[in-house]
Scaffold this active site. Structure first.
Site, short mmCIF file in Angstrom:
data_model
loop_
_atom_site.label_atom_id
_atom_site.label_comp_id
_atom_site.label_asym_id
_atom_site.label_seq_id
_atom_site.Cartn_x
_atom_site.Cartn_y
_atom_site.Cartn_z
CG ASP A 64 -7.26 -16.44 11.62
OD1 ASP A 64 -8.86 -16.56 11.00
OD2 ASP A 64 -6.99 -15.72 12.15
CG ASP A 131 -12.64 -9.23 11.99
OD1 ASP A 131 -12.99 -9.44 12.65
OD2 ASP A 131 -12.37 -8.79 10.35
CB CYS A 188 -11.03 -3.27 7.10
SG CYS A 188 -10.34 -5.02 6.45
#
Length: 239
Positions: A64, A131, A188
């Site tokens: 990440d 995502d 989101c």
């Protein structure tokens, strides 16, 4: 090569697996020997990392490039308020070490196109909880080239899905066609997301990973498990 014996502490820690029919010592040894990469330490990665670490996966890679933000804490349960502004890989690695000292943790920055094969080549199995379709396609392409099973989860608002891409099964493009674009899928931060949803989907991803590692059950290869959070219903779709 002979399996490494469990220490008395490991035997106590994994006792519910060791007495579980179908898992037992052989299955737990497979978990201990496994090298699993989780791409994305956010909503989906959080529960997946937590359960794989607790289950005793021997080496857990975490990839990440993001840092922990206060808005993450509503759903990304392995990160704490004290971790705000820390790299998610660092926060996640600390969580894993605290949860299970028998798991080795390897931190990676974001998986980029140029180095994806090199990073994934060190693992037996990949979980993708990113995502964006751009990052998903990079990971999926590398996993396909290396013939690694890929557990893929996705979610939006109240709904989510899980599937497994594996050698011999349907391709990533069969579920996410090339014409699909990130511009068509608002994040989101725009649409919102219910807090427990990542827990449902991320836990299912960990379950699929454990099935693939141990050979227990039938993985979701060629099938997509869809969860409707509002109705509390699961539907399985054939790819």
């Amino acid at each position: 090569m002979a399996s490494e014996a469990f220490s008395p502490e490991e035997t106590r820690r994994y006792s519910r697996h060791l007495v579980l029919k179908g898992m037992g010592g052989a299955g737990q040894q497979k978990l201990k020997a496994a090298r699993v990469l989780v791409v994305g330490a956010g909503g989906l990665g959080s529960p997946a990392i937590a359960y794989l670490a607790a289950a005793g996966v021997g080496t857990l890679g975490i990839a990440d490039s993001d840092s922990v933000a206060v808005s993450n804490l509503q759903r990304q349960v392995i990160h704490r308020t004290a971790d705000i502004d820390r790299a998610k890989t660092e926060s996640a690695a600390d969580f894993v070490r605290e949860r299970n000292p028998y798991v080795a943790v390897v931190e990676h920055p974001a998986i980029e196109g140029n180095d994806a094969d090199q990073v994934l080549a060190g693992y037996d199995l990949v979980l993708d909880g990113t995502d964006t379709l751009t990052s998903r396609r990079i990971v999926a392409a590398a996993a396909a080239r290396l013939r690694l099973p890929l557990v893929s989860g996705a979610m939006s608002m109240f709904d989510g899905q899980v599937t497994v891409f594996a050698p011999g099964g349907p391709s990533f493009e069969a579920v996410f066609p090339p014409e699909a674009d990130d511009a068509d899928l608002p994040g989101c931060e725009v649409t919102g997301i219910i807090g427990p949803l990542p827990g449902v989907i991320g836990s299912l991803m960990a379950m699929e990973a454990i099935k693939l590692i141990t050979g227990i059950g039938t993985p979701l290869v060629g099938r997509v498990l869809v969860y409707d959070g509002k109705r509390g219903e699961f539907t399985t779709l054939e790819v």
